[in-house]
Design a protein around this motif. Structure first.
Motif, PDB file in Angstrom:
ATOM      1  N   THR A   1       0.854  -1.185   0.000  1.00 57.58           N
ATOM      2  CA  THR A   1       0.000   0.000   0.000  1.00 57.58           C
ATOM      3  C   THR A   1       0.891   1.236   0.000  1.00 57.58           C
ATOM      4  O   THR A   1       1.823   1.341   0.816  1.00 57.58           O
ATOM      5  CB  THR A   1      -0.909   0.033   1.245  1.00 57.58           C
ATOM      6  OG1 THR A   1      -1.740  -1.130   1.246  1.00 57.58           O
ATOM      7  CG2 THR A   1      -1.782   1.280   1.245  1.00 57.58           C
ATOM      8  N   GLU A   2       0.629   2.170  -0.886  1.00 59.87           N
ATOM      9  CA  GLU A   2       1.444   3.380  -0.980  1.00 59.87           C
ATOM     10  C   GLU A   2       1.068   4.340   0.146  1.00 59.87           C
ATOM     11  O   GLU A   2      -0.090   4.717   0.286  1.00 59.87           O
ATOM     12  CB  GLU A   2       1.256   4.052  -2.338  1.00 59.87           C
ATOM     13  CG  GLU A   2       2.250   5.171  -2.607  1.00 59.87           C
ATOM     14  CD  GLU A   2       2.215   5.657  -4.050  1.00 59.87           C
ATOM     15  OE1 GLU A   2       3.255   6.102  -4.551  1.00 59.87           O
ATOM     16  OE2 GLU A   2       1.131   5.592  -4.667  1.00 59.87           O
ATOM     17  N   ILE A   3       2.052   4.742   0.953  1.00 54.73           N
ATOM     18  CA  ILE A   3       1.798   5.671   2.053  1.00 54.73           C
ATOM     19  C   ILE A   3       2.328   7.064   1.752  1.00 54.73           C
ATOM     20  O   ILE A   3       2.012   8.022   2.457  1.00 54.73           O
ATOM     21  CB  ILE A   3       2.389   5.165   3.383  1.00 54.73           C
ATOM     22  CG1 ILE A   3       3.927   5.104   3.312  1.00 54.73           C
ATOM     23  CG2 ILE A   3       1.801   3.802   3.759  1.00 54.73           C
ATOM     24  CD1 ILE A   3       4.587   4.979   4.668  1.00 54.73           C
ATOM     25  N   ALA A   4       3.164   7.176   0.725  1.00 58.63           N
ATOM     26  CA  ALA A   4       3.707   8.454   0.258  1.00 58.63           C
ATOM     27  C   ALA A   4       4.169   8.207  -1.169  1.00 58.63           C
ATOM     28  O   ALA A   4       4.132   7.076  -1.654  1.00 58.63           O
ATOM     29  CB  ALA A   4       4.862   8.912   1.148  1.00 58.63           C
ATOM     30  N   ASP A   5       4.598   9.272  -1.840  1.00 63.86           N
ATOM     31  CA  ASP A   5       5.000   9.137  -3.231  1.00 63.86           C
ATOM     32  C   ASP A   5       6.057   8.048  -3.405  1.00 63.86           C
ATOM     33  O   ASP A   5       7.192   8.184  -2.946  1.00 63.86           O
ATOM     34  CB  ASP A   5       5.543  10.474  -3.741  1.00 63.86           C
ATOM     35  CG  ASP A   5       6.029  10.401  -5.183  1.00 63.86           C
ATOM     36  OD1 ASP A   5       5.458   9.620  -5.969  1.00 63.86           O
ATOM     37  OD2 ASP A   5       6.991  11.126  -5.509  1.00 63.86           O
ATOM     38  N   ARG A   6       5.672   6.927  -4.045  1.00 63.93           N
ATOM     39  CA  ARG A   6       6.551   5.801  -4.338  1.00 63.93           C
ATOM     40  C   ARG A   6       7.236   5.218  -3.095  1.00 63.93           C
ATOM     41  O   ARG A   6       8.324   4.655  -3.173  1.00 63.93           O
ATOM     42  CB  ARG A   6       7.582   6.204  -5.399  1.00 63.93           C
ATOM     43  CG  ARG A   6       6.978   6.503  -6.756  1.00 63.93           C
ATOM     44  CD  ARG A   6       8.005   7.084  -7.714  1.00 63.93           C
ATOM     45  NE  ARG A   6       8.483   8.375  -7.230  1.00 63.93           N
ATOM     46  CZ  ARG A   6       9.644   8.924  -7.572  1.00 63.93           C
ATOM     47  NH1 ARG A   6      10.450   8.298  -8.420  1.00 63.93           N
ATOM     48  NH2 ARG A   6       9.995  10.102  -7.104  1.00 63.93           N
ATOM     49  N   VAL A   7       6.564   5.333  -1.973  1.00 60.13           N
ATOM     50  CA  VAL A   7       6.953   4.626  -0.748  1.00 60.13           C
ATOM     51  C   VAL A   7       5.777   3.748  -0.354  1.00 60.13           C
ATOM     52  O   VAL A   7       4.683   4.247  -0.095  1.00 60.13           O
ATOM     53  CB  VAL A   7       7.312   5.596   0.399  1.00 60.13           C
ATOM     54  CG1 VAL A   7       7.617   4.820   1.674  1.00 60.13           C
ATOM     55  CG2 VAL A   7       8.494   6.475   0.012  1.00 60.13           C
ATOM     56  N   LEU A   8       6.007   2.445  -0.340  1.00 58.10           N
ATOM     57  CA  LEU A   8       4.926   1.489  -0.142  1.00 58.10           C
ATOM     58  C   LEU A   8       5.268   0.560   1.015  1.00 58.10           C
ATOM     59  O   LEU A   8       6.431   0.205   1.234  1.00 58.10           O
ATOM     60  CB  LEU A   8       4.691   0.666  -1.413  1.00 58.10           C
ATOM     61  CG  LEU A   8       4.427   1.448  -2.707  1.00 58.10           C
ATOM     62  CD1 LEU A   8       5.720   1.567  -3.520  1.00 58.10           C
ATOM     63  CD2 LEU A   8       3.341   0.804  -3.543  1.00 58.10           C
ATOM     64  N   VAL A   9       4.230   0.155   1.749  1.00 61.78           N
ATOM     65  CA  VAL A   9       4.410  -0.720   2.903  1.00 61.78           C
ATOM     66  C   VAL A   9       3.536  -1.955   2.731  1.00 61.78           C
ATOM     67  O   VAL A   9       2.361  -1.852   2.355  1.00 61.78           O
ATOM     68  CB  VAL A   9       4.048   0.003   4.219  1.00 61.78           C
ATOM     69  CG1 VAL A   9       4.112  -0.963   5.404  1.00 61.78           C
ATOM     70  CG2 VAL A   9       4.988   1.180   4.457  1.00 61.78           C
ATOM     71  N   ALA A  10       4.120  -3.111   2.990  1.00 62.10           N
ATOM     72  CA  ALA A  10       3.382  -4.376   3.002  1.00 62.10           C
ATOM     73  C   ALA A  10       3.442  -4.953   4.409  1.00 62.10           C
ATOM     74  O   ALA A  10       4.466  -4.852   5.092  1.00 62.10           O
ATOM     75  CB  ALA A  10       3.970  -5.367   2.006  1.00 62.10           C
ATOM     76  N   VAL A  11       2.344  -5.576   4.839  1.00 58.10           N
ATOM     77  CA  VAL A  11       2.272  -6.181   6.168  1.00 58.10           C
ATOM     78  C   VAL A  11       2.221  -7.695   6.015  1.00 58.10           C
ATOM     79  O   VAL A  11       1.297  -8.231   5.389  1.00 58.10           O
ATOM     80  CB  VAL A  11       1.042  -5.689   6.948  1.00 58.10           C
ATOM     81  CG1 VAL A  11       1.034  -6.293   8.345  1.00 58.10           C
ATOM     82  CG2 VAL A  11       1.015  -4.168   7.023  1.00 58.10           C
ATOM     83  N   GLU A  12       3.201  -8.382   6.569  1.00 63.77           N
ATOM     84  CA  GLU A  12       3.199  -9.837   6.582  1.00 63.77           C
ATOM     85  C   GLU A  12       2.147 -10.304   7.582  1.00 63.77           C
ATOM     86  O   GLU A  12       2.111  -9.814   8.710  1.00 63.77           O
ATOM     87  CB  GLU A  12       4.603 -10.326   6.957  1.00 63.77           C
ATOM     88  CG  GLU A  12       4.771 -11.821   7.040  1.00 63.77           C
ATOM     89  CD  GLU A  12       4.297 -12.372   8.360  1.00 63.77           C
ATOM     90  OE1 GLU A  12       3.734 -13.477   8.368  1.00 63.77           O
ATOM     91  OE2 GLU A  12       4.485 -11.695   9.389  1.00 63.77           O
TER      92      GLU A  12
END
Length: 291
Positions: free
Chosen positions: A5-16
């Motif tokens: 999921t993108e949280i800022a411009d081209r910074v994305l976080v995935a949750v295991e």
């Protein structure tokens, strides 16, 4: 399934989904940076597939610390970085202490974690036990700046805390800080090999890096802001002083743990609080301790 999921411009976080580890992907022009690699080969393959659904560019990898859920996917991720170019292993960055632990004590730690996890989840433990441990090969002592396709990412060691070798990653162009397990949301911090007396100072140093709108990616749990990090600093400071006072009185660790705010997390919080007291006593008894 691992999705970003993108949280800022081209910074994305995935949750295991099993232990709720956060993995952060930073995409630049022709390059990308992946922070942490999960627990075993199967998870790492799924993670890499999710990354390749976003970018085919070559990767650089960062481990925020040496724990299995952040670094045991290194071998799979590092080997799968070709991105249409001649295949080569990705560089993996970590603090010098984290790299040394994975290099020199990796198999011992792997066995320890395997035995710890086996009663809870035999399949997960078996997968972890079969990993080939890939130590980091790029070292951070204090501060290192990386160029990720024209974007600056600053890797910073602020002191001992969750482990001896925690790194944070700053993405200044979008005001994001990846804090690793120095910050944890939704569960008690982990104290198994922590430094509870030093941790508040390290977190205080992190707070000086945060602006009012900074998004902080914790090692586990939801993305938070500086207010959450400040509250966690206050809780860890209170814990540190409680440990100091109890150490002077020879307090029983379990009794001390029951008086901490971590008891609100139930049995898990009580277990972590007891570990914190034991680790704090050890830290206070170290000859080099200056606190």
């Amino acid at each position: 399934m691992i999705t970003f999921t993108e949280i800022a411009d081209r910074v994305l976080v995935a949750v295991e989904p099993i232990v709720n580890v956060n993995v952060t992907l930073i995409v630049g022009d022709g390059q990308a940076l992946l922070i942490d690699t999960l627990s075993h080969d199967g998870q790492a393959k799924e993670l890499l597939a999710a990354v390749r659904g976003i970018t085919g560019d070559p990767l650089t990898v960062v481990n925020t610390h040496h724990h299995y859920d952040h670094a045991f996917g290194n071998a799979v991720v590092a080997a799968g970085t070709g991105g249409g170019r001649p295949p080569q292993d990705a560089p993996i960055w970590a603090h010098v202490e984290a790299a040394a632990l994975l290099r020199d004590q990796g198999p011992v730690l792997q066995r320890q974690w395997y035995e710890e996890l086996l009663p809870q989840d035999p399949a997960f433990a078996d997968a972890l036990g079969q990993c080939v441990i890939r130590p980091p090969d790029q070292i951070v002592h204090n501060v290192t700046s990386l160029d990720v396709g024209g974007r600056v990412v600053v890797l910073r060691h602020l002191g001992r805390g969750h482990t001896i070798g925690d790194l944070v990653a700053e993405v200044p162009d979008v005001d994001v800080v990846v804090a690793g397990d120095l910050v944890e949301e939704g569960a008690p911090p982990g104290f198994g090999d922590s430094y509870p007396i030093s941790w508040p100072d390290t977190l205080a140093a992190l707070l000086t890096r945060l602006g009012p709108q900074t998004r902080v990616v914790p090692g586990h749990g939801a993305v938070v802001g500086p207010d959450f990090a400040q509250a966690q600093h206050s809780e860890l400071s209170q814990l540190s002083w409680l440990i100091r006072e109890a150490h002077g009185d020879g307090g029983d660790p379990l009794k001390v743990a029951r008086n901490t705010t971590l008891a609100r997390f139930g049995d898990r919080g009580l277990k972590e609080a007891q570990l914190a007291v034991v680790r704090g006593y050890e830290e206070l008894e170290q000859p080099s301790n200056t606190h």
